[in-house]
Scaffold this motif. Structure first.
Motif, PDB file in Angstrom:
ATOM      1  N   ILE A 176       0.828  -1.213   0.000  1.00  0.00           N
ATOM      2  CA  ILE A 176       0.000   0.000   0.000  1.00  0.00           C
ATOM      3  C   ILE A 176       0.859   1.259   0.000  1.00  0.00           C
ATOM      4  O   ILE A 176       0.335   2.364   0.093  1.00  0.00           O
ATOM      5  N   ALA A 177       2.182   1.079  -0.112  1.00  0.00           N
ATOM      6  CA  ALA A 177       3.114   2.208  -0.007  1.00  0.00           C
ATOM      7  C   ALA A 177       2.742   3.339  -0.952  1.00  0.00           C
ATOM      8  O   ALA A 177       2.739   4.508  -0.569  1.00  0.00           O
ATOM      9  N   GLU A 178       2.388   2.963  -2.180  1.00  0.00           N
ATOM     10  CA  GLU A 178       2.054   4.002  -3.145  1.00  0.00           C
ATOM     11  C   GLU A 178       0.819   4.793  -2.746  1.00  0.00           C
ATOM     12  O   GLU A 178       0.770   6.008  -2.878  1.00  0.00           O
ATOM     13  N   ARG A 179      -0.184   4.069  -2.219  1.00  0.00           N
ATOM     14  CA  ARG A 179      -1.450   4.721  -1.883  1.00  0.00           C
ATOM     15  C   ARG A 179      -1.337   5.645  -0.669  1.00  0.00           C
ATOM     16  O   ARG A 179      -2.132   6.546  -0.511  1.00  0.00           O
ATOM     17  N   VAL A 180      -0.369   5.371   0.226  1.00  0.00           N
ATOM     18  CA  VAL A 180      -0.253   6.210   1.428  1.00  0.00           C
ATOM     19  C   VAL A 180       0.958   7.146   1.353  1.00  0.00           C
ATOM     20  O   VAL A 180       1.262   7.845   2.319  1.00  0.00           O
ATOM     21  N   ALA A 181       1.627   7.156   0.198  1.00  0.00           N
ATOM     22  CA  ALA A 181       2.856   7.951   0.062  1.00  0.00           C
ATOM     23  C   ALA A 181       2.605   9.415   0.410  1.00  0.00           C
ATOM     24  O   ALA A 181       1.626  10.018  -0.039  1.00  0.00           O
ATOM     25  N   GLY A 182       3.477   9.969   1.244  1.00  0.00           N
ATOM     26  CA  GLY A 182       3.408  11.386   1.575  1.00  0.00           C
ATOM     27  C   GLY A 182       2.402  11.749   2.650  1.00  0.00           C
ATOM     28  O   GLY A 182       2.374  12.897   3.104  1.00  0.00           O
ATOM     29  N   LEU A 183       1.549  10.798   3.059  1.00  0.00           N
ATOM     30  CA  LEU A 183       0.510  11.135   4.034  1.00  0.00           C
ATOM     31  C   LEU A 183       1.010  10.993   5.469  1.00  0.00           C
ATOM     32  O   LEU A 183       1.761  10.076   5.779  1.00  0.00           O
ATOM     33  N   PRO A 184       0.567  11.885   6.353  1.00  0.00           N
ATOM     34  CA  PRO A 184       0.837  11.657   7.766  1.00  0.00           C
ATOM     35  C   PRO A 184       0.101  10.376   8.203  1.00  0.00           C
ATOM     36  O   PRO A 184      -0.913  10.018   7.598  1.00  0.00           O
ATOM     37  N   ALA A 185       0.624   9.746   9.233  1.00  0.00           N
ATOM     38  CA  ALA A 185      -0.001   8.500   9.682  1.00  0.00           C
ATOM     39  C   ALA A 185       0.121   8.389  11.195  1.00  0.00           C
ATOM     40  O   ALA A 185       1.082   8.866  11.792  1.00  0.00           O
ATOM     41  N   VAL A 186      -0.892   7.744  11.812  1.00  0.00           N
ATOM     42  CA  VAL A 186      -0.835   7.503  13.252  1.00  0.00           C
ATOM     43  C   VAL A 186      -1.095   6.012  13.503  1.00  0.00           C
ATOM     44  O   VAL A 186      -1.574   5.293  12.629  1.00  0.00           O
ATOM     45  N   GLY A 187      -0.754   5.561  14.720  1.00  0.00           N
ATOM     46  CA  GLY A 187      -1.006   4.169  15.099  1.00  0.00           C
ATOM     47  C   GLY A 187       0.243   3.323  15.075  1.00  0.00           C
ATOM     48  O   GLY A 187       1.209   3.612  14.353  1.00  0.00           O
ATOM     49  N   ALA A 188       0.205   2.256  15.894  1.00  0.00           N
ATOM     50  CA  ALA A 188       1.365   1.378  16.039  1.00  0.00           C
ATOM     51  C   ALA A 188       1.772   0.738  14.715  1.00  0.00           C
ATOM     52  O   ALA A 188       2.952   0.480  14.471  1.00  0.00           O
ATOM     53  N   GLY A 189       0.798   0.498  13.837  1.00  0.00           N
ATOM     54  CA  GLY A 189       1.109  -0.122  12.556  1.00  0.00           C
ATOM     55  C   GLY A 189       1.927   0.813  11.679  1.00  0.00           C
ATOM     56  O   GLY A 189       2.801   0.376  10.920  1.00  0.00           O
ATOM     57  N   ALA A 190       1.664   2.118  11.803  1.00  0.00           N
ATOM     58  CA  ALA A 190       2.433   3.108  11.041  1.00  0.00           C
ATOM     59  C   ALA A 190       3.823   3.269  11.638  1.00  0.00           C
ATOM     60  O   ALA A 190       4.826   3.324  10.921  1.00  0.00           O
ATOM     61  N   LEU A 191       3.887   3.299  12.979  1.00  0.00           N
ATOM     62  CA  LEU A 191       5.175   3.465  13.654  1.00  0.00           C
ATOM     63  C   LEU A 191       6.094   2.271  13.431  1.00  0.00           C
ATOM     64  O   LEU A 191       7.314   2.383  13.435  1.00  0.00           O
ATOM     65  N   LEU A 192       5.466   1.118  13.192  1.00  0.00           N
ATOM     66  CA  LEU A 192       6.225  -0.125  13.026  1.00  0.00           C
ATOM     67  C   LEU A 192       6.903  -0.219  11.653  1.00  0.00           C
ATOM     68  O   LEU A 192       7.896  -0.918  11.489  1.00  0.00           O
ATOM     69  N   TYR A 193       6.342   0.454  10.654  1.00  0.00           N
ATOM     70  CA  TYR A 193       6.862   0.343   9.287  1.00  0.00           C
ATOM     71  C   TYR A 193       7.220   1.721   8.713  1.00  0.00           C
ATOM     72  O   TYR A 193       6.512   2.251   7.849  1.00  0.00           O
ATOM     73  N   PRO A 194       8.347   2.308   9.206  1.00  0.00           N
ATOM     74  CA  PRO A 194       8.722   3.671   8.783  1.00  0.00           C
ATOM     75  C   PRO A 194       9.009   3.769   7.280  1.00  0.00           C
ATOM     76  O   PRO A 194       8.883   4.859   6.707  1.00  0.00           O
ATOM     77  N   ASP A 195       9.389   2.674   6.627  1.00  0.00           N
ATOM     78  CA  ASP A 195       9.632   2.731   5.183  1.00  0.00           C
ATOM     79  C   ASP A 195       8.359   3.112   4.437  1.00  0.00           C
ATOM     80  O   ASP A 195       8.376   3.889   3.488  1.00  0.00           O
ATOM     81  N   THR A 196       7.238   2.541   4.877  1.00  0.00           N
ATOM     82  CA  THR A 196       5.956   2.833   4.237  1.00  0.00           C
ATOM     83  C   THR A 196       5.330   4.108   4.788  1.00  0.00           C
ATOM     84  O   THR A 196       4.682   4.858   4.060  1.00  0.00           O
ATOM     85  N   PHE A 197       5.548   4.348   6.108  1.00  0.00           N
ATOM     86  CA  PHE A 197       4.925   5.498   6.774  1.00  0.00           C
ATOM     87  C   PHE A 197       6.001   6.405   7.392  1.00  0.00           C
ATOM     88  O   PHE A 197       6.128   6.468   8.607  1.00  0.00           O
ATOM     89  N   PRO A 198       6.763   7.124   6.559  1.00  0.00           N
ATOM     90  CA  PRO A 198       7.841   7.960   7.106  1.00  0.00           C
ATOM     91  C   PRO A 198       7.314   9.103   7.981  1.00  0.00           C
ATOM     92  O   PRO A 198       8.034   9.621   8.816  1.00  0.00           O
ATOM     93  N   ARG A 199       6.061   9.474   7.811  1.00  0.00           N
ATOM     94  CA  ARG A 199       5.507  10.588   8.607  1.00  0.00           C
ATOM     95  C   ARG A 199       4.635  10.093   9.762  1.00  0.00           C
ATOM     96  O   ARG A 199       3.685  10.754  10.165  1.00  0.00           O
ATOM     97  N   ALA A 200       4.972   8.908  10.273  1.00  0.00           N
ATOM     98  CA  ALA A 200       4.177   8.325  11.367  1.00  0.00           C
ATOM     99  C   ALA A 200       4.422   9.055  12.675  1.00  0.00           C
ATOM    100  O   ALA A 200       5.538   9.453  12.966  1.00  0.00           O
ATOM    101  N   HIS A 201       3.355   9.227  13.454  1.00  0.00           N
ATOM    102  CA  HIS A 201       3.513   9.804  14.796  1.00  0.00           C
ATOM    103  C   HIS A 201       2.441   9.268  15.737  1.00  0.00           C
ATOM    104  O   HIS A 201       1.608   8.460  15.355  1.00  0.00           O
TER     105      HIS A 201
END
Ligand SMILES: [Zn+2]
Lengths: 218, 364
Positions: free
Chosen positions: A144-169
């Motif tokens: 799903i990397a392409e679909r979430v590219a550039g978007l801020p993200a929250v939650g443990a699943g986002a924090l766990l995969y920084p490659d896909t969710f670089p803007r996780a908090h």
């Protein structure tokens, strides 16, 4: 209005009491392996702290997941049974919606992702903290990397995969306080909440036993 | 005569495997036995799929509690306690029942009793034949267990005499039924075919019956393999498999060992009562042979009706009522499901302060 909210769809065992205006007591403990043991004592603690009796509760709100099934069912079964014993309605809310509400982001879009184990995440996208755009779904982060590219993200699943969710908090896990506040707001606005049924998103693991094995030497 | 109203009114919840059971008893009197089974959902897998069972428990619980209350004609607020299977069993399945029982007991302001599934299988006989003799020898046979247990007090003292060292007896029935293409579960269908077969047609082995073998333990794995080999040999030779004779001979090998060891345990321990419980207790040949051998040995046999032998909530309620009657400590709100709860723990008492906190909340 006195809402008792609980959620066991993430590693957090979380309970809150909401009087229609504010959260008047809450408890959150993170222990992915002890949902069953921790939930009832947490309910008891929250009621004691608020100085209320369970029978004064006018409605139950429960996170319906998605989340690891064994823990998820603890909250749902507890909510269902409270509803039966007290004769009050039981409302379901998507756990990811609770996390989105807790994220308190006015300008989206953004992503909520929790850990689905097996190297997958449960995820959904939001226009703002109260408006889900897509999902919930379960996928491998890379898919799903392409679909979430550039978007801020929250939650443990986002924090766990920084490659896909670089803007996780933060927030990492859902809180029943957020779930209760969201539910109170929706109910006050006359919105219908969902039925308290689990969002499993995956079919049960059912290993069909292999065909009967011949045990005589060939 | 005591007024039956003085006896504890208890609701019991059982979810250790694929049956969602809710039973209600008053003392040793059965008032309701509501069961929702997910067996059909497992049939195509040839065995119970834990996640399928857990999902079904969640869906079935509230309607089954409702049904039990209606059947019993009692009100939840009149209950003296809520009992639940705390273990042993499938972890995820147990947890659904424990969660429901805790929430129900807490909301109603009633004590909670987490009880042992195996002790419940024994205690259920009180609903059929009145108070258990003390001591009682019990043979529990089902798809999950094959145990010989001796109990002097079902609420506090259950001693394991022997158990299977490999497969449970019911598991062997399921496997042989699968090899014979008879479907799942195997017990009832093997019983049915066996009635038209010759139990002496094929001499299948009797596991662990040698002079140096443990006297009260069981083994069904070797028997299972022997039966499967025998069938395969027939198939390989292009011959037809005599299903009825195979079923009868296999079943005879199982029940011969079970009853022989149970009667021996009674004699060795000087116990004059034997109870048989668990799903396999519904097997007609097991009942007949046990009756025959008990009579010859001067032992009184107690076998509940088949519906009480399989997993159900009434058995949990029966043990819960006994816990109330004998003033055993209630469980705490932090009660957990224990998939390997030892048979020697008939119930899981809590630390006493936990309930006080809860009741203060409800009644202050
Ligand atoms: Zn059982």
């Amino acid at each position: 209005m006195l809402l008792l909210a609980l959620d066991t769809a993430t590693p957090a065992v979380t309970v809150a009491l909401h009087d229609g205006t504010d959260v008047i007591a809450s408890s959150s403990q993170v222990d992915a392996r002890r949902h069953g043991e921790l939930l009832l004592p947490a309910v008891d603690r929250v009621l004691t702290e608020a100085g209320r009796k369970l029978e004064a509760v006018t409605g139950i709100v429960v996170g319906t997941g998605p989340g690891p099934y064994t823990g998820l069912r603890v909250g749902l079964m507890t909510a269902d049974t409270f509803g039966l014993a007290l004769g009050v309605p039981v409302h379901g809310l998507c756990t990811l919606d609770g996390l989105a509400y807790a994220a308190d982001i006015e300008e989206g879009p953004f992503v909520v992702a929790t850990d689905a184990r097996r190297k997958e995440v449960y995820w959904a996208t939001y226009a703002d903290s109260r408006t889900r755009l897509t999902g919930p779904a379960v996928d491998r982060p890379a898919d799903i990397a392409e679909r979430v590219a550039g978007l801020p993200a929250v939650g443990a699943g986002a924090l766990l995969y920084p490659d896909t969710f670089p803007r996780a908090h933060e927030p990492e896990h859902v809180s029943a306080a957020a779930l209760a506040s969201l539910a109170a707001r929706k109910l006050a606005a006359g919105e219908e909440l969902t039925a308290p049924r689990p969002l499993y998103l995956r079919r049960p693991d059912a290993q069909v036993p292999k065909n009967y094995k011949v045990v005589t030497p060939k | 005569m005591t007024d039956s109203r003085d006896e504890p009114l208890v609701l019991g919840i059982e979810t250790s495997c694929d049956e969602t059971g809710v039973g209600i008893v008053r003392g040793t009197t059965l008032l309701a036995d509501a069961v929702a089974s997910s067996v059909d959902e497992h049939a195509r897998f040839g065995g119970v799929v834990p996640e399928v069972a857990s999902r079904a428990h969640l869906e079935a619980m509230v309607p089954t509690i409702d049904r039990a209350l209606k059947e019993a004609g009692v009100s939840a607020k009149d209950l003296d306690g809520v009992a639940v299977t705390a273990g042993p069993g499938l972890a995820g399945a147990l947890l659904v029942g424990v969660s429901a029982a805790k929430a129900y007991a807490y909301a109603l302001g009633k004590p909670l009793y987490g009880v042992n599934h195996l002790a419940s299988h024994i205690c259920v006989d009180q609903l059929e034949h009145g108070p258990l003799p003390e001591p009682t020898m019990a043979l529990l046979v089902s798809g999950g267990h094959s145990s010989l247990l001796l109990s002097t007090d079902i609420t506090s003292d259950v001693r394991p005499m022997g158990s299977t060292i490999d497969d449970a007896a019911g598991e062997a029935f399921d496997k042989i039924a699968r090899v014979l293409n008879l479907g799942f579960p195997g017990g009832p269908v093997i019983d049915r075919y066996a009635k038209e077969g010759d139990p002496e047609a094929i001499a299948f082995p009797r596991g662990l019956t040698g002079p140096r073998d443990p006297a009260y333990d069981f083994s069904f794995s070797g028997l299972k393999t022997a039966v499967a080999r025998w069938i395969e040999a027939r198939r390989a030779a292009g011959e037809e498999v005599p299903v009825r004779d195979v079923a009868a001979s296999f079943q005879e090998a199982v029940v011969d060992v079970l009853t022989r060891k149970a009667v021996r345990a009674c004699k060795d321990e000087g116990v004059d009562h034997l109870m048989i419980g668990g799903g396999v207790a519904a097997n007609s040949r097991l009942r007949a042979l046990a009756q025959e051998r008990c009579e010859a040995a001067g032992i009184r046999l107690r076998v509940p009706r088949p519906k009480l032998c399989t997993d159900n909530g009434a058995m949990v309620a029966a043990l819960g009522a006994e816990m109330v009657a004998r003033n055993r400590a209630a469980s705490g709100w932090d009660l957990s499901a224990d998939s390997s709860l030892p048979v020697t723990d008939p119930h899981v008492p809590g630390h006493d302060h936990v309930h006080e906190v809860g009741e203060e909340n409800l009644y202050s």
